[in-house]
Scaffold this active site. Structure first.
Site, PDB file in Angstrom:
ATOM      1  N   HIS A 139      -5.398  -3.383  -2.622  1.00 57.24           N
ATOM      2  CA  HIS A 139      -4.980  -2.552  -3.764  1.00 57.24           C
ATOM      3  C   HIS A 139      -4.839  -3.336  -5.067  1.00 57.24           C
ATOM      4  O   HIS A 139      -4.295  -2.827  -6.033  1.00 57.24           O
ATOM      5  CB  HIS A 139      -3.658  -1.841  -3.443  1.00 57.24           C
ATOM      6  CG  HIS A 139      -3.786  -0.911  -2.286  1.00 57.24           C
ATOM      7  ND1 HIS A 139      -4.317   0.355  -2.400  1.00 57.24           N
ATOM      8  CD2 HIS A 139      -3.511  -1.087  -0.973  1.00 57.24           C
ATOM      9  CE1 HIS A 139      -4.331   0.932  -1.209  1.00 57.24           C
ATOM     10  NE2 HIS A 139      -3.848   0.078  -0.324  1.00 57.24           N
TER      11      HIS A 139
ATOM     12  N   SER B 262       0.800  -1.219   0.000  1.00 59.59           N
ATOM     13  CA  SER B 262       0.000   0.000   0.000  1.00 59.59           C
ATOM     14  C   SER B 262       0.837   1.277   0.000  1.00 59.59           C
ATOM     15  O   SER B 262       0.331   2.331  -0.356  1.00 59.59           O
ATOM     16  CB  SER B 262      -0.955   0.008   1.194  1.00 59.59           C
ATOM     17  OG  SER B 262      -0.254  -0.113   2.404  1.00 59.59           O
TER      18      SER B 262
ATOM     19  N   LYS C  17     -12.069   0.496  -1.759  1.00 63.90           N
ATOM     20  CA  LYS C  17     -11.082   1.120  -2.641  1.00 63.90           C
ATOM     21  C   LYS C  17     -11.614   1.075  -4.078  1.00 63.90           C
ATOM     22  O   LYS C  17     -12.404   1.938  -4.449  1.00 63.90           O
ATOM     23  CB  LYS C  17      -9.727   0.465  -2.430  1.00 63.90           C
ATOM     24  CG  LYS C  17      -9.193   0.951  -1.065  1.00 63.90           C
ATOM     25  CD  LYS C  17      -7.954   0.316  -0.571  1.00 63.90           C
ATOM     26  CE  LYS C  17      -7.527   1.021   0.718  1.00 63.90           C
ATOM     27  NZ  LYS C  17      -7.074   0.142   1.771  1.00 63.90           N
TER      28      LYS C  17
END
Ligand SMILES: *Cc1c(COP(=O)(O)O)cnc(C)c1O
Length: 403
Positions: free
Chosen positions: A219, A191, A250
């Site tokens: 991610h 990250s 996200k």
């Protein structure tokens, strides 16, 4: 009693932080907690009344505000209201939750999936439910804080291996007793650095040393693989990961976290993990939004193509200007500055030119490794990315970071 007259260690920590914040604010070096006032197209936002290009977003495929997702959330509110009747185990489960979990299981090539109300809590509860005193967890040095906290909370022996260093990991595995339960855990895309875990090697070690393998896809969901289904697709290793964890906050523009895996594992978490049993269910709008978002990733593959093109443009551009972007291969692009001071100054200069980037400083990263942590998304217009890179370059040049 006056709070400020208490003299103990925590009061001293509070006073020290206040001093640090005051001094940052005095230098116009405080960038955190700025409010976005409006979301605009092409990854722009209004902040402090100014329109800025957003280069700190996790909305990698630009799905925030997608009409189908907004519509799904509104329909859910009309049908179920805004809350649930409590925890999943008791009256909190909606058919929407079951649908979402089925969608996730299919998307992640897994038998089953369970959801929680945040990604942070998903890591805490999953690791601490599976592992306990006497067990061993092996965690990459720069894993996300929620993984570290989950490992500490589990009470297991906590071993950290050097970042993406499989030889170091193997050494630690060799030194652990052979009969204990072992869990290896890592981010898929790191990250802070944007690089990718060596899944083929880590999976081989998990097999060899009889350890569970857990990968956090915060991610990489929607980002890695040709279809965006994640790290298994990227490496074509569909059976390597036992515990497939990810977030719904996200690329998926909602909130929450999930674990996907074998049915027995998911049933175990559903009946044994405290965040499932003792914390309320995801609200209907967020469950419906997440469910729709997974479908859009598959329905609109051009988003991932744009993300990949923008990522290449951004990394190659910044590298070509002479910035150190570490080993990133993804939309998370660190621009190494060194000292905290430099990272703050570069941020200030970029924000003055309406490029919204943020600094990451110690202790979030190792001392001397402070940086801008810039991100691009599918929603950015390439011309805007060129502008942002030019702003970063001019500022970096003025500060003597690049030629
Ligand atoms: C953001 C993040 C989380 C936490 O997810 P939330 O949904 O924000 O709670 C967990 N792991 C990693 C690697 C993350 O980047």
């Amino acid at each position: 009693m006056d709070f400020h007259s208490i003299d103990n260690n925590s009061a001293r920590r509070i006073a020290a932080l206040k001093q640090r914040l005051d001094s940052l604010k005095d230098n116009d070096y405080y960038f955190y907690n700025q409010a976005v006032q409006e979301m605009l197209p092409e990854s722009k936002v209004r902040v402090n009344g100014r329109v800025m290009g957003m280069y700190a977003s996790y909305s990698y495929l630009g799905l925030i505000g997608h009409p189908r997702i907004n519509e799904a959330a509104k329909r859910a509110v009309d049908k179920y209201g805004t809350g649930t009747h409590g925890v999943r185990t008791l009256a909190g489960t909606l058919d929407l939750h079951n649908e979402l979990e089925e969608t996730i299981a299919n998307f992640k090539h897994a038998e089953s999936a369970v959801t929680y109300t945040s990604g942070y809590v998903t890591n805490l509860t999953t690791i601490s439910t599976l592992m306990g005193r006497g067990d061993y967890v092996f965690s990459d040095k720069i894993n996300h804080a929620s993984i570290v906290d989950g490992c500490l909370m589990s009470g297991a022996e906590f071993r950290r291996f050097r970042h993406n260093d499989m030889e170091h990991l193997e050494g630690l595995l060799k030194n652990a007793p052979s009969e204990v339960s072992k869990l290896i855990i890592a981010d898929s895309v790191f990250s802070m650095d944007g690089d990718i875990i060596d899944l083929p090697r880590i999976a081989e070690l998990a097999q060899k040393y009889n350890a569970w393998l857990m990968i956090d896809e915060a991610h990489s969901l929607g980002v890695l693989g040709e279809k965006g289904t994640g790290i298994e697709e990227y490496f074509n290793l569909y059976d390597a990961i036992d515990i497939k964890m990810g977030t719904l906050s996200k690329t998926i523009p909602s909130v929450g976290g999930y674990v996907a895996g074998k049915k027995e594992l998911i049933d175990f978490l559903r009946h044994g993990s405290r965040a499932y049993i003792f914390s309320a269910a995801l609200p209907p709008a967020q469950a419906a939004a997440a469910n729709e978002a997974f479908k859009i990733i598959l329905d609109e593959p051009e988003r991932l193509e744009r993300l990949n093109a923008n990522t290449r443009l951004f990394i190659d551009g910044l590298k070509g200007m002479g910035f150190d972007t570490l080993l990133t291969e993804t939309a998370i692009v660190p621009v190494l500055c060194g000292t905290d001071e430099k990272a703050f100054e570069l941020t200030k200069r970029c924000q003055e030119q309406d490029v919204f980037v943020l600094p990451v400083v110690s202790p979030a990263v190792q001392e001397g490794m402070s940086r801008l942590r810039a991100t691009v998304t599918a929603a950015h217009n390439p011309a805007d990315i060129e502008y942002a890179m030019d702003v970063i370059y001019q500022a970096g040049k003025a500060m003597g970071m690049v030629k």
